[in-house]
Write an enzyme that holds these catalytic residues in place. Structure first.
Site, PDB file in Angstrom:
ATOM      1  N   CYS A   2      41.913  42.218 -15.324  1.00  0.00           N
ATOM      2  CA  CYS A   2      41.683  41.249 -14.247  1.00  0.00           C
ATOM      3  C   CYS A   2      40.389  41.545 -13.473  1.00  0.00           C
ATOM      4  O   CYS A   2      39.982  42.682 -13.317  1.00  0.00           O
ATOM      5  CB  CYS A   2      42.831  41.311 -13.259  1.00  0.00           C
ATOM      6  N   ARG A  27      35.422  41.967 -18.916  1.00  0.00           N
ATOM      7  CA  ARG A  27      36.643  42.750 -18.734  1.00  0.00           C
ATOM      8  C   ARG A  27      37.803  42.186 -19.538  1.00  0.00           C
ATOM      9  O   ARG A  27      38.813  42.859 -19.716  1.00  0.00           O
ATOM     10  CB  ARG A  27      37.025  42.785 -17.244  1.00  0.00           C
ATOM     11  N   TRP A  74      44.547  38.849 -16.551  1.00  0.00           N
ATOM     12  CA  TRP A  74      44.955  39.331 -17.868  1.00  0.00           C
ATOM     13  C   TRP A  74      46.459  39.560 -17.742  1.00  0.00           C
ATOM     14  O   TRP A  74      46.896  40.447 -17.016  1.00  0.00           O
ATOM     15  CB  TRP A  74      44.218  40.627 -18.175  1.00  0.00           C
ATOM     16  N   ASN A 100      44.831  42.900  -8.720  1.00  0.00           N
ATOM     17  CA  ASN A 100      44.712  43.628  -9.995  1.00  0.00           C
ATOM     18  C   ASN A 100      45.724  44.753  -9.941  1.00  0.00           C
ATOM     19  O   ASN A 100      45.807  45.448  -8.928  1.00  0.00           O
ATOM     20  CB  ASN A 100      43.327  44.261 -10.161  1.00  0.00           C
ATOM     21  N   GLY A 101      46.441  44.962 -11.028  1.00  0.00           N
ATOM     22  CA  GLY A 101      47.399  46.059 -11.056  1.00  0.00           C
ATOM     23  C   GLY A 101      48.806  45.543 -11.260  1.00  0.00           C
ATOM     24  O   GLY A 101      49.008  44.398 -11.675  1.00  0.00           O
ATOM     25  N   GLU A 487      38.008  56.589 -35.082  1.00  0.00           N
ATOM     26  CA  GLU A 487      37.177  55.663 -34.306  1.00  0.00           C
ATOM     27  C   GLU A 487      36.721  54.492 -35.184  1.00  0.00           C
ATOM     28  O   GLU A 487      36.696  53.346 -34.738  1.00  0.00           O
ATOM     29  CB  GLU A 487      35.989  56.427 -33.697  1.00  0.00           C
ATOM     30  N   LYS A 491      37.612  50.648 -34.325  1.00  0.00           N
ATOM     31  CA  LYS A 491      36.564  49.635 -34.115  1.00  0.00           C
ATOM     32  C   LYS A 491      36.837  48.425 -34.987  1.00  0.00           C
ATOM     33  O   LYS A 491      36.776  47.291 -34.541  1.00  0.00           O
ATOM     34  CB  LYS A 491      35.213  50.270 -34.466  1.00  0.00           C
ATOM     35  N   GLU A 494      39.929  46.435 -33.814  1.00  0.00           N
ATOM     36  CA  GLU A 494      39.706  45.797 -32.507  1.00  0.00           C
ATOM     37  C   GLU A 494      38.969  44.472 -32.622  1.00  0.00           C
ATOM     38  O   GLU A 494      39.344  43.491 -31.987  1.00  0.00           O
ATOM     39  CB  GLU A 494      38.838  46.710 -31.620  1.00  0.00           C
ATOM     40  N   HIS A 510      49.995  62.685 -48.035  1.00  0.00           N
ATOM     41  CA  HIS A 510      51.313  62.677 -47.380  1.00  0.00           C
ATOM     42  C   HIS A 510      51.714  61.287 -46.921  1.00  0.00           C
ATOM     43  O   HIS A 510      52.525  61.154 -46.005  1.00  0.00           O
ATOM     44  CB  HIS A 510      51.313  63.651 -46.199  1.00  0.00           C
ATOM     45  N   LYS A 609      38.312  45.316 -21.322  1.00  0.00           N
ATOM     46  CA  LYS A 609      37.307  46.378 -21.260  1.00  0.00           C
ATOM     47  C   LYS A 609      37.803  47.553 -20.437  1.00  0.00           C
ATOM     48  O   LYS A 609      37.579  48.700 -20.770  1.00  0.00           O
ATOM     49  CB  LYS A 609      36.024  45.811 -20.634  1.00  0.00           C
TER      50      LYS A 609
HETATM   51  C1  G6P Z   1      40.129  49.905 -23.279  1.00  0.00           C
HETATM   52  C2  G6P Z   1      38.843  49.493 -23.977  1.00  0.00           C
HETATM   53  C3  G6P Z   1      38.402  50.599 -24.936  1.00  0.00           C
HETATM   54  C4  G6P Z   1      38.275  51.910 -24.190  1.00  0.00           C
HETATM   55  C5  G6P Z   1      39.551  52.271 -23.436  1.00  0.00           C
HETATM   56  C6  G6P Z   1      39.317  53.431 -22.485  1.00  0.00           C
HETATM   57  O1  G6P Z   1      41.160  49.939 -24.202  1.00  0.00           O
HETATM   58  O2  G6P Z   1      39.023  48.294 -24.692  1.00  0.00           O
HETATM   59  O3  G6P Z   1      37.168  50.256 -25.526  1.00  0.00           O
HETATM   60  O4  G6P Z   1      37.966  52.918 -25.099  1.00  0.00           O
HETATM   61  O5  G6P Z   1      39.985  51.171 -22.636  1.00  0.00           O
HETATM   62  O6  G6P Z   1      38.399  53.013 -21.514  1.00  0.00           O
HETATM   63  P1  G6P Z   1      37.533  53.988 -20.614  1.00  0.00           P
HETATM   64  O7  G6P Z   1      36.795  53.064 -19.685  1.00  0.00           O
HETATM   65  O8  G6P Z   1      38.488  54.882 -19.903  1.00  0.00           O
HETATM   66  O9  G6P Z   1      36.611  54.737 -21.525  1.00  0.00           O
END
Ligand code: G6P
Length: 614
Positions: A2, A27, A74, A100-101, A487, A491, A494, A510, A609
């Site tokens: 949000c 965001r 959100w 927010n929250g 990672e 990626k 996502e 395994h 984000k």
């Molecule tokens: C969200 C974002 C990710 C990020 C994670 C942690 O899930 O989509 O890209 O890695 O939060 O965010 P931070 O701001 O704590 O690195």
């Protein structure tokens, strides 16, 4: 996650607020809304979907007024509907609220208010705040007192902004716990409130950040601050130096593409002024812990989420390998609810791009409650994680990262962790000057090597075309590149929505090996390090089972060409730095796959984000 924007001043408030919300689009959100106070009444417009929908709505039904609050939502409590979008108004029509929250005790509060005769217009926890605030304001006969009383009844982390229709000229804002920032932007005859700096940066660089349990009373010509108990507070403004132009796409199709290509620059900025090659030293001036304190540390607890957690796993290899200090890595969401064993020689290292991730912040609180010092690797200046870091912050200096999928933050997190590892290695007597110089030299050469990798994208475009209908992909790596495999898989899933899994290559036998057939491309990370031969065996095993292998290896490799369908070579570097160079091709592969599949690259579905709720 949000976004919040509020404005009070001589301008048409709607324009300022909606433009501010646009700046927070990165965001992630699913609906938006605005409330404007005009002639003692609130004009509210809300809509589901992108901000463009709200703009269209406002074009058809304009609002006029000089104070407004707006929100991008959100969904957490209640579906994505117009009725659930913020702002929420109390039944009497006196109060509007955005939040927010999460109000953790909202069910209990809702039951209490329902029993008192309140009828509901949404399924959200935020409406509970509006109704509660309405009652408290009436009971106390004062909006601000009522606001503070209502806040005291809420449990959870919340950023809350509200207006009262009979109190024109005032916007109230509060921060409770860790639901993200509340930033007050100070203008000339006008003031702003927002959940994030970029929302107001076009108008002012003078900002005040609210801490937990603080309230701001924002008027056009003044802002005052209070504790939640009403005690007046004197808060200092900070000048924020972000350049809004840097946040624009600058010719790239997507922010993610721009941020991938920016990595030579962002890594350079992370290293800037921190390396002295001649003296073979690392300076981390922003760390407040003394060398003596750092020398006493015998355990580092890394807490992070998402991509930052992967950076944390790499940090474990670096710190344990170079400094021989024990490192444990945990997800913020897990760490906060277990009983971690920490003592007076422990240090908590939070890794977070935004500095506002609720679970990571909660992990920091746990450590602080046990008297364990916190340091952090953070990108967002002035964020809550930075402020909670009593032991100091290592800023990533990566510049704003707008794309939801994290790229340059990951590589700069690893660089930051490397610097920390080298500093600790020296302090713990694990590194002589000659070796240190080799490490520093390798770090200084890194931006150029990253630049070489991003120069040619043809191979990724071809791979994206070939695998555009693929449903699954597997990523394998060993040692310090096992987190790289995680990672890479994260990626891809996502942003392209291709199901992907990352595994330590030795674990393939395994379980994941059962999935391998001609439909399952497997990405193998095979740098020339001490587990190279083991990786070659894994590549062979995949090939034997009909799987197609994409290999990422060190320049000049000859062996793997026979076995893999595609070989991507990256420049040679120290093994410790291979996660950085190997990650870049994985970012490019994900980006071009997403592009080919036509997904929303910068704002993938359901993701945010900055995750400021649990
Ligand atoms: C969200 C974002 C990710 C990020 C994670 C942690 O899930 O989509 O890209 O890695 O939060 O965010 P931070 O701001 O704590 O690195």
């Amino acid at each position: 996650m949000c976004g919040i924007v509020g404005y009070i001043g001589p301008r048409e408030a709607t324009e300022v607020v909606v433009d501010g919300l646009q700046r927070l689009e990165y965001r992630g959100y699913d609906s938006s809304g605005i409330a404007v106070l005009c002639d003692g009444e609130f004009d509210i417009r809300r809509s589901v979907g992108k901000l463009q929908k709200l703009r269209e709505r406002l074009n058809g039904e304009p609002t006029y007024g000089h104070q407004a609050i707006g929100h991008t939502r959100w969904a957490t409590h209640g579906g994505v509907t117009e009725a659930n979008a913020h702002p929420h108004r109390s039944t009497s029509g006196d109060i509007v609220v955005i939040q927010n929250g999460i109000v953790e005790n909202y069910l209990a509060l809702k039951a209490e208010l329902t029993a008192a005769g309140v009828h509901w217009h949404s399924q959200t926890d935020t409406e509970v705040i509006a109704q509660l605030l309405d009652r408290e304001a009436k009971a106390s006969g004062d909006f601000v007192i009522g606001f503070r009383r209502a806040l005291l009844r809420l449990k959870g982390g919340n950023a809350i902004v509200a207006m009262h229709r009979r109190q024109p000229g005032l916007i109230v804002a509060a921060r409770l716990g860790n639901a993200g920032a509340v930033v007050v932007g100070l203008g000339d005859g006008e003031n702003f409130v927002a959940s994030d700096i970029p929302a107001v940066l076009d108008h002012t660089q003078r900002m005040v950040f609210l801490e937990d349990h603080e309230v701001a009373l924002v008027r056009a010509d003044s802002v005052s601050y209070q504790q939640i108990d009403g005690t007046a507070l004197d808060k200092q403004a900070q000048t924020v130096a972000y350049d809004p132009v840097a946040a624009a796409k600058g010719g790239y199709k997507h922010f993610m593409q721009k941020e991938i290509f920016e990595q030579p620059r962002s890594i350079t900025d992370t290293l800037h002024d921190r390396i002295n090659l001649e003296q073979a030293t690392v300076q981390l001036d922003s760390l407040r812990l003394s060398d003596e304190q750092l020398t006493r540390i015998d355990k580092i607890m890394v807490v992070a989420c998402g991509t930052a957690w992967h950076a944390g796993l790499v940090a474990k290899f670096l710190i344990e390998g170079l400094a021989r200090v024990r490192v444990e890595v945990d997800y913020g969401s897990e760490f906060r609810y277990r009983q971690p064993i920490l003592d007076d020689r422990s240090l908590l290292l939070a890794i977070t791009q935004s500095g506002e991730t609720a679970d990571t912040l909660a992990g920091m609180q746990v450590a602080r409650e046990q008297g364990v010092p916190c340091i952090s690797l953070v990108n967002a200046i002035g964020s809550q994680a930075a402020r909670l870091s009593d032991g100091g912050v290592i800023y990533l200096n990566a510049g704003p990262e707008i794309s939801v999928a994290s790229t340059k933050a990951f590589t700069t997190m690893v660089v930051g962790a490397y610097l920390l590892a080298l500093k600790l290695a020296t302090l713990h007597g694990r590194m002589d000057k000659v070796t240190m110089r080799e490490h520093l030299q390798a770090l200084l050469e890194l931006p150029g090597k990253v630049g070489e990798i991003v120069k040619n994208t043809t191979v990724y475009e071809e791979l994206a075309e070939r695998y555009r209908h693929t449903n699954d992909m597997l990523f394998l790596g060993r040692g310090i590149n096992y987190p790289t495999a995680l990672e890479g898989a994260l990626k891809l899933k996502e942003i392209s929505y291709i199901h992907a899994e990352g595994y330590p290559a030795g674990e393939m036998k395994h379980g994941p090996i059962a999935l391998i057939d001609e439909e399952m491309p497997v990405v193998c990370l095979c740098p020339h390090d001490d587990v190279y031969d083991k990786m070659v065996s894994n590549v062979q095993q995949v090939k034997t089972r009909g799987g197609e292998v994409i290999v990422i290896t060190t320049e000049g490799d000859t062996q793997l060409r026979e076995m893999a369908r595609t070989v991507i070579e990256v420049p040679a570097t120290l093994p410790w730095l291979t996660p950085i160079l190997n990650t870049i091709p994985l970012q490019l592969l994900s980006y071009y796959c997403a592009l080919r599949r036509g997904t929303d690259v910068d704002q993938p579905r359901n993701l945010a984000k900055s995750v400021t709720v649990e």
